[in-house]
Design a protein around this motif. Structure first.
Motif, PDB file in Angstrom:
ATOM      1  N   THR A  29       1.158  -1.150  -0.350  1.00  0.00           N
ATOM      2  CA  THR A  29       0.322  -0.282   0.120  1.00  0.00           C
ATOM      3  C   THR A  29       0.713   1.465  -0.288  1.00  0.00           C
ATOM      4  O   THR A  29       0.827   2.374  -0.919  1.00  0.00           O
ATOM      5  N   ILE A  30       1.973   1.041   0.546  1.00  0.00           N
ATOM      6  CA  ILE A  30       2.729   2.739   1.419  1.00  0.00           C
ATOM      7  C   ILE A  30       3.445   2.865  -0.571  1.00  0.00           C
ATOM      8  O   ILE A  30       3.656   3.621  -1.043  1.00  0.00           O
ATOM      9  N   ARG A  31       4.296   1.340  -1.254  1.00  0.00           N
ATOM     10  CA  ARG A  31       4.742   1.177  -1.824  1.00  0.00           C
ATOM     11  C   ARG A  31       3.959   1.492  -3.180  1.00  0.00           C
ATOM     12  O   ARG A  31       4.487   2.766  -4.153  1.00  0.00           O
ATOM     13  N   THR A  32       2.893   1.690  -2.865  1.00  0.00           N
ATOM     14  CA  THR A  32       2.091   2.063  -4.497  1.00  0.00           C
ATOM     15  C   THR A  32       2.328   3.997  -4.497  1.00  0.00           C
ATOM     16  O   THR A  32       2.141   4.236  -5.956  1.00  0.00           O
ATOM     17  N   VAL A  33       2.166   4.380  -3.134  1.00  0.00           N
ATOM     18  CA  VAL A  33       1.916   5.587  -3.685  1.00  0.00           C
ATOM     19  C   VAL A  33       3.088   6.328  -2.802  1.00  0.00           C
ATOM     20  O   VAL A  33       3.827   7.989  -3.945  1.00  0.00           O
ATOM     21  N   LEU A  34       4.765   6.102  -2.652  1.00  0.00           N
ATOM     22  CA  LEU A  34       6.150   5.894  -2.465  1.00  0.00           C
ATOM     23  C   LEU A  34       7.084   5.456  -3.436  1.00  0.00           C
ATOM     24  O   LEU A  34       7.580   5.125  -2.840  1.00  0.00           O
ATOM     25  N   PRO A  35       6.907   5.246  -4.750  1.00  0.00           N
ATOM     26  CA  PRO A  35       7.302   4.960  -5.332  1.00  0.00           C
ATOM     27  C   PRO A  35       8.808   4.813  -5.795  1.00  0.00           C
ATOM     28  O   PRO A  35       9.630   4.096  -6.072  1.00  0.00           O
ATOM     29  N   GLN A  36       9.480   6.110  -5.216  1.00  0.00           N
ATOM     30  CA  GLN A  36      10.645   6.629  -5.517  1.00  0.00           C
ATOM     31  C   GLN A  36      11.659   5.994  -4.363  1.00  0.00           C
ATOM     32  O   GLN A  36      12.553   6.700  -4.314  1.00  0.00           O
ATOM     33  N   ALA A  37      10.879   6.219  -3.132  1.00  0.00           N
ATOM     34  CA  ALA A  37      11.252   6.177  -1.479  1.00  0.00           C
ATOM     35  C   ALA A  37      12.210   4.553  -1.274  1.00  0.00           C
ATOM     36  O   ALA A  37      11.659   3.924  -2.378  1.00  0.00           O
ATOM     37  N   GLU A  38      12.955   4.777  -0.856  1.00  0.00           N
ATOM     38  CA  GLU A  38      14.014   3.718  -0.263  1.00  0.00           C
ATOM     39  C   GLU A  38      13.047   2.974   0.208  1.00  0.00           C
ATOM     40  O   GLU A  38      12.799   3.035   1.581  1.00  0.00           O
ATOM     41  N   GLU A  39      13.625   1.534   0.720  1.00  0.00           N
ATOM     42  CA  GLU A  39      13.095   0.634   1.572  1.00  0.00           C
ATOM     43  C   GLU A  39      14.154   0.268   2.374  1.00  0.00           C
ATOM     44  O   GLU A  39      15.389  -0.121   1.694  1.00  0.00           O
ATOM     45  N   ARG A  40      14.206   1.044   3.925  1.00  0.00           N
ATOM     46  CA  ARG A  40      15.573   0.087   4.584  1.00  0.00           C
ATOM     47  C   ARG A  40      14.479  -0.571   6.001  1.00  0.00           C
ATOM     48  O   ARG A  40      13.531  -0.078   6.240  1.00  0.00           O
ATOM     49  N   ILE A  41      15.129  -0.596   7.057  1.00  0.00           N
ATOM     50  CA  ILE A  41      15.731  -0.244   7.812  1.00  0.00           C
ATOM     51  C   ILE A  41      16.134   0.802   9.273  1.00  0.00           C
ATOM     52  O   ILE A  41      16.973   0.443   9.257  1.00  0.00           O
ATOM     53  N   SER A  42      15.259   1.185   9.656  1.00  0.00           N
ATOM     54  CA  SER A  42      15.340   2.529  10.706  1.00  0.00           C
ATOM     55  C   SER A  42      14.476   1.838  11.847  1.00  0.00           C
ATOM     56  O   SER A  42      13.192   1.652  11.876  1.00  0.00           O
ATOM     57  N   TYR A  43      15.082   2.535  12.833  1.00  0.00           N
ATOM     58  CA  TYR A  43      14.801   2.052  14.719  1.00  0.00           C
ATOM     59  C   TYR A  43      14.571   0.318  14.712  1.00  0.00           C
ATOM     60  O   TYR A  43      13.286  -0.089  15.679  1.00  0.00           O
ATOM     61  N   GLY A  44      14.655  -0.114  13.459  1.00  0.00           N
ATOM     62  CA  GLY A  44      14.923  -1.612  14.005  1.00  0.00           C
ATOM     63  C   GLY A  44      13.384  -2.303  13.169  1.00  0.00           C
ATOM     64  O   GLY A  44      12.671  -3.648  13.004  1.00  0.00           O
ATOM     65  N   ILE A  45      13.158  -1.265  12.295  1.00  0.00           N
ATOM     66  CA  ILE A  45      11.011  -1.726  12.263  1.00  0.00           C
ATOM     67  C   ILE A  45      11.684  -1.079  10.043  1.00  0.00           C
ATOM     68  O   ILE A  45      12.420  -0.236   9.644  1.00  0.00           O
ATOM     69  N   PRO A  46      10.551  -1.869   9.548  1.00  0.00           N
ATOM     70  CA  PRO A  46      10.465  -1.239   7.563  1.00  0.00           C
ATOM     71  C   PRO A  46       9.931   0.339   8.212  1.00  0.00           C
ATOM     72  O   PRO A  46       9.299   0.915   8.714  1.00  0.00           O
ATOM     73  N   THR A  47      10.949   1.087   6.641  1.00  0.00           N
ATOM     74  CA  THR A  47      10.688   2.496   6.983  1.00  0.00           C
ATOM     75  C   THR A  47      10.780   2.368   5.473  1.00  0.00           C
ATOM     76  O   THR A  47      11.659   2.118   4.751  1.00  0.00           O
ATOM     77  N   PHE A  48      10.137   3.552   5.079  1.00  0.00           N
ATOM     78  CA  PHE A  48      10.380   3.911   3.498  1.00  0.00           C
ATOM     79  C   PHE A  48      10.786   5.821   3.880  1.00  0.00           C
ATOM     80  O   PHE A  48      10.742   6.679   4.886  1.00  0.00           O
ATOM     81  N   TRP A  49      12.332   5.563   3.347  1.00  0.00           N
ATOM     82  CA  TRP A  49      12.727   6.601   3.005  1.00  0.00           C
ATOM     83  C   TRP A  49      13.163   7.525   2.041  1.00  0.00           C
ATOM     84  O   TRP A  49      13.590   6.827   0.564  1.00  0.00           O
ATOM     85  N   GLN A  50      13.318   8.852   1.656  1.00  0.00           N
ATOM     86  CA  GLN A  50      13.504   9.498   0.842  1.00  0.00           C
ATOM     87  C   GLN A  50      14.486  10.804   1.296  1.00  0.00           C
ATOM     88  O   GLN A  50      13.158  11.629   1.743  1.00  0.00           O
TER      89      GLN A  50
END
Length: 142
Positions: A29-50
């Protein structure tokens, strides 16, 4: 589309299959609207980063947590009222359907309102020190 980062896949794989389905739904759901965001682990949890952390999500013993930050929570306060809220987070119990359309709108809000990269320094531009103001000095008593 590139495959998900192995660390996020490993994070999701740690949960029971019924929770993995929920985590994957939030991620898609999040990836659909944030296709340019990088996925990473931050604070030990999945994060969308741009340029900065935009939105996080995680699973716990009884709920999925979504962490868009305090400003987003304030912007969506009325729509999020049915769920347990924190200062910058919302909890969606496993026993209830996930409000994916709402999560999607929150993610869009996050990228629109937090698209500006964050400086690594707390000092304002043009100042060597955030505490130093022009014309002000500390005077010690003699």
């Amino acid at each position: 589309m590139t495959p998900p980062p192995p660390r996020i896949a490993a994070y999701i794989a740690e949960f029971p299959p019924e929770v993995q389905v929920l985590l994957q739904a939030v991620r898609r759901t999040i990836r659909t609207v944030l296709p340019q965001a990088e996925e990473r682990i931050s604070y030990g949890i999945p994060t969308f980063w741009q340029g900065r952390n935009l939105i996080h999500f995680a699973a716990f013993s009884r709920h999925i947590g979504v962490y868009p930050g305090a400003a987003a929570m304030a912007a969506f306060r009325e729509e999020l009222a049915p769920w347990k809220l924190g200062r910058g987070s919302v909890q969606f119990p496993f026993k209830e359907p996930l409000p994916l359309a709402l999560i999607q709108r929150i993610a869009v809000w996050c990228v629109e309102h937090h698209a500006k990269p964050v400086s690594a320094s707390p000092a304002r531009q043009g100042r060597a020190n955030a505490a130093a103001a022009p014309g002000r000095t500390r005077r010690r008593p003699a």
